[in-house]
Design a protein around this motif. Structure first.
Motif, short mmCIF file in Angstrom:
data_model
loop_
_atom_site.label_atom_id
_atom_site.label_comp_id
_atom_site.label_asym_id
_atom_site.label_seq_id
_atom_site.Cartn_x
_atom_site.Cartn_y
_atom_site.Cartn_z
N GLU A 1 -45.82 16.55 -30.74
CA GLU A 1 -44.83 17.16 -29.86
C GLU A 1 -44.86 16.55 -28.46
OE1 GLU A 1 -42.49 19.20 -30.90
OE2 GLU A 1 -43.36 18.99 -32.90
N ASN B 1 -45.02 4.88 -32.26
CA ASN B 1 -44.78 5.95 -31.29
C ASN B 1 -45.90 6.99 -31.27
OD1 ASN B 1 -42.35 5.13 -30.14
ND2 ASN B 1 -41.13 5.99 -31.81
N LYS C 1 -43.01 13.22 -27.98
CA LYS C 1 -41.54 13.28 -27.87
C LYS C 1 -41.09 13.34 -26.41
CE LYS C 1 -41.18 15.76 -32.28
NZ LYS C 1 -40.83 17.05 -32.94
N TYR C 2 -42.00 13.75 -25.52
CA TYR C 2 -41.67 13.85 -24.10
C TYR C 2 -42.25 12.69 -23.29
CZ TYR C 2 -40.13 18.62 -25.08
OH TYR C 2 -39.47 19.72 -25.57
N GLY C 3 -42.75 11.66 -23.99
CA GLY C 3 -43.24 10.47 -23.30
C GLY C 3 -44.68 10.51 -22.87
N GLY D 1 -40.37 19.65 -19.34
CA GLY D 1 -39.39 18.58 -19.49
C GLY D 1 -40.01 17.20 -19.40
N ARG D 2 -39.27 16.22 -19.84
CA ARG D 2 -39.76 14.84 -19.89
C ARG D 2 -40.14 14.32 -18.50
NH1 ARG D 2 -39.23 11.17 -24.04
NH2 ARG D 2 -39.70 9.02 -23.46
N GLU D 3 -39.41 14.74 -17.48
CA GLU D 3 -39.67 14.22 -16.13
C GLU D 3 -41.06 14.57 -15.61
OE1 GLU D 3 -37.41 18.17 -15.67
OE2 GLU D 3 -37.44 16.42 -17.00
N ASN D 4 -41.67 15.64 -16.13
CA ASN D 4 -43.01 16.04 -15.69
C ASN D 4 -44.12 15.63 -16.66
OD1 ASN D 4 -42.33 17.54 -13.24
ND2 ASN D 4 -41.28 18.95 -14.62
N ILE D 5 -43.73 15.03 -17.79
CA ILE D 5 -44.71 14.69 -18.82
C ILE D 5 -44.83 13.20 -19.06
CG2 ILE D 5 -45.24 14.96 -21.29
CD1 ILE D 5 -43.94 17.73 -21.16
N GLU D 6 -43.75 12.48 -18.96
CA GLU D 6 -43.74 11.06 -19.30
C GLU D 6 -44.80 10.28 -18.53
OE1 GLU D 6 -40.46 7.57 -20.19
OE2 GLU D 6 -39.94 9.19 -18.80
N LEU E 1 -44.05 22.62 -23.23
CA LEU E 1 -43.53 21.26 -23.06
C LEU E 1 -42.06 21.27 -22.70
CD1 LEU E 1 -45.28 19.48 -26.08
CD2 LEU E 1 -46.05 19.58 -23.71
#
Length: 464
Positions: free
Chosen positions: A180, A216, A183-185, A141-146, A137
């Motif tokens: 977990e 959340n 947390k990355y959206g 990064g958040r940009e690929n998971i959100e 994760l």
């Protein structure tokens, strides 16, 4: 000459004791294999009651039934120990599909993980990002998971002969994966079932959101191994596929339940307590025959076999059927808490929670001196093809009892088929072999007999 005579007397006494032990253990095995009760008890638990999720009506029925059976054995005492347990309900059957193009879908088997929140009423449909573990994760990064569904697809390691070792190597993605990924959206998670074979059965299990606020929390489901293979292959061909799943599970307030306890009072050291047990609760997809109805009925039969064999225990022997191992360990913690408050002296505990398959031996959490004593008994078990005596854990429910002086032990059956059934709808009575179950009960009773007769090796007190 006097020294030689003393030596001969010692050898003769040891031989007599060994013969007595062989006779006693033979009587235990004979009784279990010809007059065993474990299989009949399991038949009722599995086929008349069924899955026994903590807080359910079936869990209470299992409490009532096992207490009545222990009452019928003529034990010195039988009682219920109250314990508050979580109540999570699965709801209507889950539904999921892979969408390769608008309107072009393939249904796949999924089930909600225990403790998960529900999806929105209309379900969730989103793009998918596949990972092999939680550690991936941070790399993505958040940009690929959100806004996406995280698909955890790390399989159990087939090269490990110990399937429990293989299970422990990937179960973190089931337990902590949703917490977990959130947390990355991520909007949801799908986890490959903890199963070594390829089939269409999703395997549930406990998961945790840690201290994440309710609003959340994202829904989490297990996908069958065949479904996981299909989704992974499809993603390689078309990374833009979408996944849809819908589940209706709900967490309610805690409710009261019980540990079921029965004991034979010791004749010489009644204040030294030996425990044998399993967990009475199970997941709801099957009927919990292997996990852990088998361990419960084997533990019950340990006390009956000891009584039937005519052996009078020196120490108090208790059977404890723990409630809520699967999604909270409340029963094991409550038993240890009460024992501590009463200043009870527990010297030994044995748990059966690895299925009702052919017994192979035991794992022990104990001092080196006690393990050496156990290994000296190994030849007593070899006629029954019990060869594996290893250092390791005893079991989840007896773990809270641990102290520096006591011995914790776990029955270790052959594990190769266990995860074919673990937490899935095929954990059912027809997959338990009567003779294998009875061999396990006799093996447990034999170890309890030996520890009762000879006691444990006390820890060495260092002066200073």
């Amino acid at each position: 000459m006097k020294k030689v005579l003393i030596l001969l007397l010692l050898v003769a006494a040891q031989g007599f004791s060994q013969t007595d032990d062989e006779k006693q253990i033979k009587a235990i095995y004979n009784t279990s294999l010809t007059k065993g009760k474990a299989y009949d008890w399991l038949n009722h638990l599995s086929n008349q009651i069924g899955g026994r999720l903590s807080g359910s009506v079936q869990a209470q029925q299992a409490v009532d039934y096992t207490k009545s059976q222990l009452d019928s054995l003529g034990l010195d005492r039988v009682w219920l120990q109250p314990v508050k347990v979580p109540k999570w309900v699965r709801g209507t059957p889950e539904f999921a599909y892979i969408e390769t193009k608008p309107g072009l879908t393939n249904n796949v088997p999924v089930c909600a993980l225990g403790g998960s929140v529900a999806t929105p009423l209309g379900g969730i449909k989103a793009n998918v990002v596949e990972v092999k573990g939680i550690e991936d994760l941070a790399t993505l990064g958040r940009e690929n998971i959100e806004g996406k569904i995280v698909f955890y697809n790390r399989p159990m390691d087939a090269t490990l002969i110990s399937t429990f070792q293989s299970y422990s190597g990937c179960v973190d993605q089931r337990y902590s994966g949703a917490n977990e990924a959130g947390k990355y959206g991520a909007v949801g998670v799908i986890v490959r079932s903890m199963n070594l074979r390829l089939d269409d059965l999703p395997h549930t299990g406990s998961m945790s959101y840690g201290d994440t606020a309710d609003y959340n929390r994202i829904p989490a489901a297990a996908i069958s191994t065949n479904g996981a293979e299909l989704l992974s292959t499809t993603l390689k061909l078309n990374p833009q596929v979408k996944f849809y799943f819908k589940q209706n599970c709900k967490q309610f307030d805690d409710v009261e339940s019980f540990n079921v306890i029965g004991e034979i009072k010791g004749t010489t050291y009644p204040n030294e307590i030996m425990v044998v047990g399993g967990h009475l609760d199970s997941w709801d997809l099957g009927d919990g025959s292997h996990d852990d109805g088998a361990g419960c009925v084997q533990s019950m039969d340990v006390l009956r076999l000891i009584k039937e064999s005519g052996y009078k225990p020196k120490r108090t022997i208790r059977v404890v059927l723990f409630m809520n191992e699967e999604n909270g360990l409340r029963g094991g913690n409550k038993y240890a808490e009460v024992a501590k408050n009463k200043n009870e002296n527990h010297v030994f505990a044995l748990e059966s929670d690895a299925g009702g398959f052919t017994p192979r031996g035991f794992s022990f959490d104990c001092s080196d001196a006690n393990f050496e004593r156990v290994e000296s008994w190994k030849k007593l078990f070899e006629p029954y093809l019990i060869h594996m005596f290893v250092k390791g854990g005893g079991g989840a429910d007896i773990g809270p009892l641990k102290n520096e002086s006591m011995v914790l032990a776990g029955l270790r059956p052959d594990s190769q088929r266990y995860f074919d059934h673990h937490h899935a709808e095929n954990d059912t009575f027809e997959h338990v072999n009567k003779r294998e179950l009875e061999l396990g009960a006799a093996t447990m009773a034999s170890l309890v007999y030996l520890f009762d007769k000879y006691g444990i090796v006390p820890p060495v007190k260092i002066k200073g």
